[in-house]
Write a protein that holds these residues in place. Structure first.
Motif, PDB file in Angstrom:
ATOM      1  N   UNK A  34     -67.520  78.467  50.814  1.00  0.00           N
ATOM      2  CA  UNK A  34     -68.127  79.774  51.525  1.00  0.00           C
ATOM      3  C   UNK A  34     -67.426  79.545  53.075  1.00  0.00           C
ATOM      4  N   UNK A  35     -67.198  78.493  53.670  1.00  0.00           N
ATOM      5  CA  UNK A  35     -66.614  78.459  55.008  1.00  0.00           C
ATOM      6  C   UNK A  35     -65.192  77.747  54.811  1.00  0.00           C
ATOM      7  N   UNK A  36     -64.276  78.692  54.759  1.00  0.00           N
ATOM      8  CA  UNK A  36     -62.934  78.249  54.462  1.00  0.00           C
ATOM      9  C   UNK A  36     -62.098  77.815  55.803  1.00  0.00           C
ATOM     10  N   UNK A  37     -61.445  76.811  55.530  1.00  0.00           N
ATOM     11  CA  UNK A  37     -60.418  76.537  56.748  1.00  0.00           C
ATOM     12  C   UNK A  37     -59.508  77.707  56.711  1.00  0.00           C
ATOM     13  N   UNK A  38     -58.793  77.632  58.192  1.00  0.00           N
ATOM     14  CA  UNK A  38     -58.117  78.912  58.413  1.00  0.00           C
ATOM     15  C   UNK A  38     -56.951  78.980  57.298  1.00  0.00           C
ATOM     16  N   UNK A  39     -55.967  78.056  57.182  1.00  0.00           N
ATOM     17  CA  UNK A  39     -54.686  78.182  56.343  1.00  0.00           C
ATOM     18  C   UNK A  39     -55.346  78.373  54.918  1.00  0.00           C
ATOM     19  N   UNK A  40     -56.346  78.140  54.458  1.00  0.00           N
ATOM     20  CA  UNK A  40     -56.763  78.293  53.219  1.00  0.00           C
ATOM     21  C   UNK A  40     -57.143  80.004  53.132  1.00  0.00           C
ATOM     22  N   UNK A  41     -57.827  80.156  54.131  1.00  0.00           N
ATOM     23  CA  UNK A  41     -58.177  81.613  54.057  1.00  0.00           C
ATOM     24  C   UNK A  41     -56.930  82.584  54.035  1.00  0.00           C
ATOM     25  N   UNK A  42     -55.926  82.186  55.033  1.00  0.00           N
ATOM     26  CA  UNK A  42     -54.806  83.015  54.883  1.00  0.00           C
ATOM     27  C   UNK A  42     -53.990  83.162  53.789  1.00  0.00           C
ATOM     28  N   UNK A  43     -53.748  81.747  53.113  1.00  0.00           N
ATOM     29  CA  UNK A  43     -53.017  81.760  51.742  1.00  0.00           C
ATOM     30  C   UNK A  43     -53.725  82.446  50.842  1.00  0.00           C
ATOM     31  N   UNK A  44     -54.973  82.648  50.587  1.00  0.00           N
ATOM     32  CA  UNK A  44     -55.799  83.630  49.707  1.00  0.00           C
ATOM     33  C   UNK A  44     -55.463  84.910  49.886  1.00  0.00           C
ATOM     34  N   UNK A  45     -55.254  85.323  51.165  1.00  0.00           N
ATOM     35  CA  UNK A  45     -54.968  86.853  51.698  1.00  0.00           C
ATOM     36  C   UNK A  45     -53.697  87.321  51.267  1.00  0.00           C
ATOM     37  N   UNK A  46     -52.741  86.019  51.252  1.00  0.00           N
ATOM     38  CA  UNK A  46     -51.343  86.524  51.292  1.00  0.00           C
ATOM     39  C   UNK A  46     -50.773  87.343  50.144  1.00  0.00           C
ATOM     40  N   UNK A  47     -51.523  87.207  48.766  1.00  0.00           N
ATOM     41  CA  UNK A  47     -51.145  87.974  47.512  1.00  0.00           C
ATOM     42  C   UNK A  47     -51.397  89.512  47.874  1.00  0.00           C
TER      43      UNK A  47
END
Length: 246
Positions: free
Chosen positions: A88-101
């Motif tokens: 639910x609370x994602x570290x910043x690099x994981x959040x960005x990687x998930x958005x990259x697609x």
């Protein structure tokens, strides 16, 4: 405008609390303070860098989910250790990687650069407007009554972190919640920002060499637009903090 000595003095006052190192003795914070930046809106150069980062993310995730990337997995473990739920609370690099697609956000020139470097090097990397800081940065477990100014439903609000949450703060309040999850509005970068504190967060198995490479890449992209940029760095580790008596 700050000279290098002033930037170094600011970084030398930064503290990572012993309790945070007790939680993750492998934690390293590489602080990079810069002054003399040219801000502004997103442009062709920052857009191209984000496009490169999007490609790097697709390549990294071609044969595995984001949660199985080594450094992302390490940060998910760190979040669990202080009670946060990484789903639910994602570290910043994981959040960005998930958005990259679907495409990384285009925010402004400086934010675009550090977001791209974060994705390319798979490392949490935040940027804070140094001119808006009140006192030195400190990483600690929150008491729970600190002020964190953010936005909810499009409106500015003040929240409080959870007791025990790992937060970056200054003398006014929290500047980033959950180590590297969400930044405060007060210190976020804008088109007019000219002096910045960048925080690069590392856990094992990310090596010191990889951490330095990410910082070099960041400074290189910033210097390309501002050749006379003033830069200071400081690496904070459990060993170094003990030696300094922090």
């Amino acid at each position: 405008m700050a000279d290098v000595t002033a930037l170094e003095e600011f970084l030398n006052a930064a503290v990572v609390d012993d309790a945070v190192f007790a939680l993750r003795p492998d934690y390293r914070a590489l602080l990079v303070a810069v002054d003399g930046l040219v801000g502004g809106a997103s442009d062709a150069t920052s857009d191209a860098l984000l496009t490169t980062a999007e490609t790097a993310a697709r390549d990294a995730l071609a044969d595995r989910p984001v949660t199985e990337l080594d450094h992302v997995a390490a940060w998910r473990e760190a979040y669990r250790a202080f009670g946060a739920k990484p789903g639910r609370t994602r570290n910043s690099v994981e959040a960005l990687l998930r958005r990259a697609e679907g495409g990384l956000p285009r925010v402004n020139r400086l934010t675009d650069i550090y977001n791209a470097v974060s994705v390319i090097h798979q490392i949490p990397l935040g940027g804070e407007d140094l001119a808006r800081y009140d006192g030195p940065p400190r990483l600690l477990h929150a008491a729970g009554d600190e002020r964190f100014d953010t936005v909810a439903d499009g409106e500015p609000v003040v929240e409080n972190p959870e007791p025990g949450e790992v937060v970056w703060c200054d003398d006014t309040g929290v500047t980033c919640r959950c180590w590297n999850w969400r930044q405060a509005r007060r210190t976020q970068l804008t088109d007019d920002t000219t002096t910045v504190l960048f925080i690069l967060d590392a856990l094992d198995p990310l090596s010191d060499e990889a951490l330095d490479a990410a910082a070099d890449d960041l400074v290189g992209h910033l210097t390309a637009a501002t050749p006379d940029l003033r830069v200071a760095r400081r690496l904070i580790t459990a060993t170094a903090a003990t030696a300094r008596g922090e």
